[in-house]
Design a protein around this motif. Structure first.
Motif, PDB file in Angstrom:
ATOM      1  N   LYS A  82     -18.279   1.985 -34.958  1.00 28.64           N
ATOM      2  CA  LYS A  82     -19.318   2.990 -34.767  1.00 28.64           C
ATOM      3  C   LYS A  82     -19.215   3.467 -33.326  1.00 28.64           C
ATOM      4  O   LYS A  82     -19.257   2.658 -32.391  1.00 28.64           O
ATOM      5  CB  LYS A  82     -20.702   2.396 -35.044  1.00 28.64           C
ATOM      6  N   GLN A  83     -19.063   4.764 -33.142  1.00 33.60           N
ATOM      7  CA  GLN A  83     -18.919   5.332 -31.806  1.00 33.60           C
ATOM      8  C   GLN A  83     -20.284   5.511 -31.137  1.00 33.60           C
ATOM      9  O   GLN A  83     -21.277   5.778 -31.812  1.00 33.60           O
ATOM     10  CB  GLN A  83     -18.222   6.696 -31.885  1.00 33.60           C
ATOM     11  N   PRO A  84     -20.329   5.419 -29.781  1.00 31.55           N
ATOM     12  CA  PRO A  84     -21.587   5.654 -29.077  1.00 31.55           C
ATOM     13  C   PRO A  84     -21.944   7.144 -29.043  1.00 31.55           C
ATOM     14  O   PRO A  84     -23.047   7.521 -28.672  1.00 31.55           O
ATOM     15  CB  PRO A  84     -21.316   5.104 -27.672  1.00 31.55           C
ATOM     16  N   GLY A  85     -21.010   7.992 -29.413  1.00 34.70           N
ATOM     17  CA  GLY A  85     -21.167   9.450 -29.403  1.00 34.70           C
ATOM     18  C   GLY A  85     -19.798  10.054 -29.646  1.00 34.70           C
ATOM     19  O   GLY A  85     -18.835   9.333 -29.902  1.00 34.70           O
ATOM     20  N   LYS A  86     -19.697  11.373 -29.552  1.00 33.37           N
ATOM     21  CA  LYS A  86     -18.398  12.022 -29.751  1.00 33.37           C
ATOM     22  C   LYS A  86     -17.454  11.612 -28.619  1.00 33.37           C
ATOM     23  O   LYS A  86     -17.878  11.514 -27.459  1.00 33.37           O
ATOM     24  CB  LYS A  86     -18.563  13.542 -29.786  1.00 33.37           C
ATOM     25  N   ILE A  87     -16.206  11.346 -28.963  1.00 31.79           N
ATOM     26  CA  ILE A  87     -15.232  11.007 -27.922  1.00 31.79           C
ATOM     27  C   ILE A  87     -14.159  12.090 -27.845  1.00 31.79           C
ATOM     28  O   ILE A  87     -13.869  12.769 -28.835  1.00 31.79           O
ATOM     29  CB  ILE A  87     -14.610   9.600 -28.123  1.00 31.79           C
ATOM     30  N   ASN A  88     -13.620  12.259 -26.652  1.00 32.13           N
ATOM     31  CA  ASN A  88     -12.545  13.226 -26.415  1.00 32.13           C
ATOM     32  C   ASN A  88     -11.304  12.435 -26.025  1.00 32.13           C
ATOM     33  O   ASN A  88     -11.067  12.192 -24.850  1.00 32.13           O
ATOM     34  CB  ASN A  88     -12.934  14.211 -25.306  1.00 32.13           C
ATOM     35  N   PRO A  89     -10.531  12.013 -27.019  1.00 31.25           N
ATOM     36  CA  PRO A  89      -9.385  11.134 -26.742  1.00 31.25           C
ATOM     37  C   PRO A  89      -8.269  11.825 -25.969  1.00 31.25           C
ATOM     38  O   PRO A  89      -8.023  13.013 -26.140  1.00 31.25           O
ATOM     39  CB  PRO A  89      -8.919  10.723 -28.136  1.00 31.25           C
ATOM     40  N   ASN A  96     -15.464   2.594 -25.392  1.00 31.70           N
ATOM     41  CA  ASN A  96     -16.751   1.902 -25.551  1.00 31.70           C
ATOM     42  C   ASN A  96     -17.198   1.791 -27.008  1.00 31.70           C
ATOM     43  O   ASN A  96     -18.359   2.058 -27.330  1.00 31.70           O
ATOM     44  CB  ASN A  96     -17.849   2.611 -24.717  1.00 31.70           C
ATOM     45  N   LEU A  97     -16.271   1.396 -27.873  1.00 31.24           N
ATOM     46  CA  LEU A  97     -16.575   1.297 -29.297  1.00 31.24           C
ATOM     47  C   LEU A  97     -17.200  -0.041 -29.683  1.00 31.24           C
ATOM     48  O   LEU A  97     -17.701  -0.187 -30.795  1.00 31.24           O
ATOM     49  CB  LEU A  97     -15.301   1.518 -30.133  1.00 31.24           C
TER      50      LEU A  97
END
Length: 180
Positions: free
Chosen positions: A121-128, A154-155
């Motif tokens: 579950k991600q803490p929010g949208k990520i920009n890899p 930070n997953l």
């Protein structure tokens, strides 16, 4: 979770603890069940996956092989087969694919490989920052570490997971040719 995670050494080779939820992973000919054996020809296309979702949360899914090129000498640990981030709910096809799905392809004579599928579950949208990899590319998949990827974004720990084992069959040379 079953004891298979520790008896098959997925804990500690891939994750520190078994995820709290068993990820549902279904291929047309086989359903994954914590270490059952599947043939590479049965897992060549992306599976249907599902897990418990929370509201409008985003998720990451990864399928990784800690036994590359073999379990005895895993010098390319981990070789990742699938990596998708920013998945809304269970809609993997609506996420951002970093590495297109590649099925199991253990080299001949290397025995059983473990294929571990994890959801975070991600803490929010990520920009890899990772380069996108197609299903025709083997380069850039080896020496991956899902622990480091999860730490970078930070997953936290995976919320769901499952795994199967597979060894060489007559489909593997076709897959290796596809990957160049």
């Amino acid at each position: 979770m079953s004891k298979a995670w520790s008896s098959k050494q997925v804990v500690p080779d891939v994750v520190d603890d078994a995820p709290p939820e068993k990820l549902t992973v279904k291929y047309p000919e086989v359903t994954v069940n914590e270490g059952n054996i599947a043939k590479p020809k049965q897992v060549k296309s992306p599976p249907e996956v599902s897990w418990t979702v929370e509201g409008d949360a985003l998720y990451t899914i990864c399928m990784t092989d800690p036994d590359a090129p073999s379990r005895k000498k895993p010098s390319a640990r981990e070789w990742h087969h699938w990596l998708v981030v920013n998945i809304p709910g269970n809609s993997v096809d609506k996420g951002d694919t970093l590495s297109e799905y590649v099925g199991a392809g253990p080299p001949q004579g290397t025995g059983l490989h473990r294929y571990v599928i994890l959801v975070y579950k991600q803490p929010g949208k990520i920009n890899p920052s990772e380069k996108k990899i197609t299903n025709r590319q083997g380069q850039g998949r080896g020496k991956f570490c899902i622990r480091k990827f999860a730490e970078k974004y930070n997953l936290g720990q995976p919320i769901a997971g499952n795994f199967f084992e597979a060894e060489f069959d007559d489909y593997v040379p076709k897959l290796h040719q596809q990957l160049g």
